[in-house]
Design an enzyme around this catalytic site. Sequence first.
Site, PDB file in Angstrom:
ATOM      1  N   GLY A  27       0.834  -1.187   0.000  1.00 54.58           N
ATOM      2  CA  GLY A  27       0.000   0.000   0.000  1.00 54.58           C
ATOM      3  C   GLY A  27       0.872   1.241   0.000  1.00 54.58           C
ATOM      4  O   GLY A  27       1.982   1.241  -0.534  1.00 54.58           O
ATOM      5  N   CYS A  28       0.400   2.281   0.626  1.00 57.30           N
ATOM      6  CA  CYS A  28       1.116   3.550   0.679  1.00 57.30           C
ATOM      7  C   CYS A  28       2.485   3.370   1.321  1.00 57.30           C
ATOM      8  O   CYS A  28       2.593   2.834   2.423  1.00 57.30           O
ATOM      9  CB  CYS A  28       0.297   4.560   1.472  1.00 57.30           C
TER      10      CYS A  28
END
Length: 184
Positions: A27-28
């Site tokens: 993810g981020c």
Amino acid sequence: MLGNFIVAVGLFWGTNAMSETITVGGGCFWCVEAVFEQLQGVTKVESGYAGGSVTNPTYRQVCGGDTGHAEVVQISFDPKVIALKDVLEVFFAVHDPTTLNRQGNDAGTQYRSAIFHHSPAQQAVAREVIDNLTRAKLWSSPIVTEVTAASVFYIAEDYHQEYFANNPGQGYCQFVDRKSTRLN
């Protein structure tokens, strides 16, 4: 004669210590980086991009979803202090490896769960960790984490490095701080 000389892809020797590098996407990269920066035995964490086809991509390009790159962190660690297996178990603890191309509200291939290994030995450990987690049935859905050979790692722009440390009040990262506390 090579004798006791060891050649290992993905291992680099400094003057006093040995360091291993693994690249992961969960993810981020701000969130993943923040966790690994706090982990004992980790010597360096850099946010960047990997797994795509565009040379020297920008954050804007990667967020557009057309580069094929994932947001990743490249983690250097001392395997005498923390084993790759443990690094990967932390990785699986801080993101959802069962959602394809998504982490929370972040959606797109740039947010995929991925392990970019730097050697066949790392690939074997990654597969073993995934197999063990699958057998443990920690999630109701199957793990969809991509395991592939690392190619080029492009370091992200400076403002992405140590993002949580430089932006401790940013609401997006407060969740990471609570998650990482569980690891201590």
